[in-house]
Design an enzyme around this catalytic site. Sequence first.
Site, PDB file in Angstrom:
ATOM      1  N   GLU A 122       0.835  -1.204   0.000  1.00 15.47           N
ATOM      2  CA  GLU A 122       0.000   0.000   0.000  1.00 15.47           C
ATOM      3  C   GLU A 122       0.869   1.252   0.000  1.00 15.47           C
ATOM      4  O   GLU A 122       0.586   2.222  -0.700  1.00 15.47           O
ATOM      5  CB  GLU A 122      -0.912   0.003   1.243  1.00 15.47           C
ATOM      6  CG  GLU A 122      -2.023  -1.037   1.192  1.00 15.47           C
ATOM      7  CD  GLU A 122      -2.750  -1.212   2.516  1.00 15.47           C
ATOM      8  OE1 GLU A 122      -3.398  -2.255   2.685  1.00 15.47           O
ATOM      9  OE2 GLU A 122      -2.654  -0.315   3.380  1.00 15.47           O
TER      10      GLU A 122
ATOM     11  N   SER B 155      -8.806  -1.118   7.503  1.00 13.92           N
ATOM     12  CA  SER B 155      -9.596  -1.529   6.345  1.00 13.92           C
ATOM     13  C   SER B 155      -9.651  -3.054   6.340  1.00 13.92           C
ATOM     14  O   SER B 155      -8.663  -3.727   6.585  1.00 13.92           O
ATOM     15  CB  SER B 155      -8.985  -1.002   5.043  1.00 13.92           C
ATOM     16  OG  SER B 155      -8.103  -1.921   4.480  1.00 13.92           O
TER      17      SER B 155
ATOM     18  N   ASP C  18      -8.481   0.074   0.767  1.00 11.47           N
ATOM     19  CA  ASP C  18      -7.153   0.120   1.377  1.00 11.47           C
ATOM     20  C   ASP C  18      -6.567   1.519   1.286  1.00 11.47           C
ATOM     21  O   ASP C  18      -5.916   1.991   2.212  1.00 11.47           O
ATOM     22  CB  ASP C  18      -6.214  -0.864   0.668  1.00 11.47           C
ATOM     23  CG  ASP C  18      -6.621  -2.314   0.881  1.00 11.47           C
ATOM     24  OD1 ASP C  18      -7.045  -2.645   1.998  1.00 11.47           O
ATOM     25  OD2 ASP C  18      -6.517  -3.111  -0.073  1.00 11.47           O
TER      26      ASP C  18
ATOM     27  N   GLU D 243      -8.436  -0.932  -3.745  1.00 11.91           N
ATOM     28  CA  GLU D 243      -8.171  -2.178  -3.029  1.00 11.91           C
ATOM     29  C   GLU D 243      -6.864  -2.721  -3.615  1.00 11.91           C
ATOM     30  O   GLU D 243      -6.768  -2.896  -4.829  1.00 11.91           O
ATOM     31  CB  GLU D 243      -9.344  -3.142  -3.310  1.00 11.91           C
ATOM     32  CG  GLU D 243      -9.518  -4.261  -2.343  1.00 11.91           C
ATOM     33  CD  GLU D 243     -10.094  -3.829  -0.987  1.00 11.91           C
ATOM     34  OE1 GLU D 243     -10.737  -2.770  -0.913  1.00 11.91           O
ATOM     35  OE2 GLU D 243      -9.871  -4.571  -0.018  1.00 11.91           O
TER      36      GLU D 243
END
Lengths: 129, 129
Positions: free
Chosen positions: B9, B29, B38, B51
């Site tokens: 991420e 999340s 996310d 995501e």
Amino acid sequence: MKRKGIAAEREILHKFWQNGWACIRVAGSGSSCYPSPDLLAGNKIKKVAIECKVINDTKKYFPLEEVEQLKKFSEMFGAQPWVAVKFSNKEWYFLTLEDLEETKSQFVVSIKTAELRGLLFEEFIDLMK
Amino acid sequence: MKRKGIAAEREILHKFWQNGWACIRVAGSGSSCYPSPDLLAGNKIKKVAIECKVINDTKKYFPLEEVEQLKKFSEMFGAQPWVAVKFSNKEWYFLTLEDLEETKSQFVVSIKTAELRGLLFEEFIDLMK
């Protein structure tokens, strides 16, 4: 104190969802290398970036840097910057950055200012309609 | 696996900031009682809910529920829903929900689909201009 902060953020988070807004807590806000608010809320039209503070005193001081970061993030993301403060035995009050009192080296919010200029959540969400 | 997910991420987060977008990671999340992506990224005009998946296989299955939640959050918040997938030794590919293949009980992305329909980050960010 950190746990208390998270609980406070969740309190506001629930209010947004209950009012038909989507809202998320930002991971690592305050420790990230990028500016970031505590909460981000949005509906189809509006977005708001919120810094939340639970205060065990009659005043809350915000370092200039913290306010600048909230402003910068909000400009880049395309959101309105707001501060939410909760003094002991008081409701949450929502304030714009213009509502904060600026001193040489920091911004201040007193209980008095919050009650005078701040919006209750219901007033805040109505204003956003 | 969780740490790997966070690192992934952060990789995308940096790309957004480097390209003049604000981006945040969403706290909790996947474990929150509300739908949440996310990542949330935005500029003055556009917002995207993402995501992210790092995949140690040739295919990635998404439960219907997960895709529904991303869709629901995005509609409420006022953002475009996207999926970012990274297969081993491949680049990040960005896909819309329409790019996912739907089976009876889930959605699927194969390496082939990602390479065929997915956008590299640079292509994705260009599309958003």
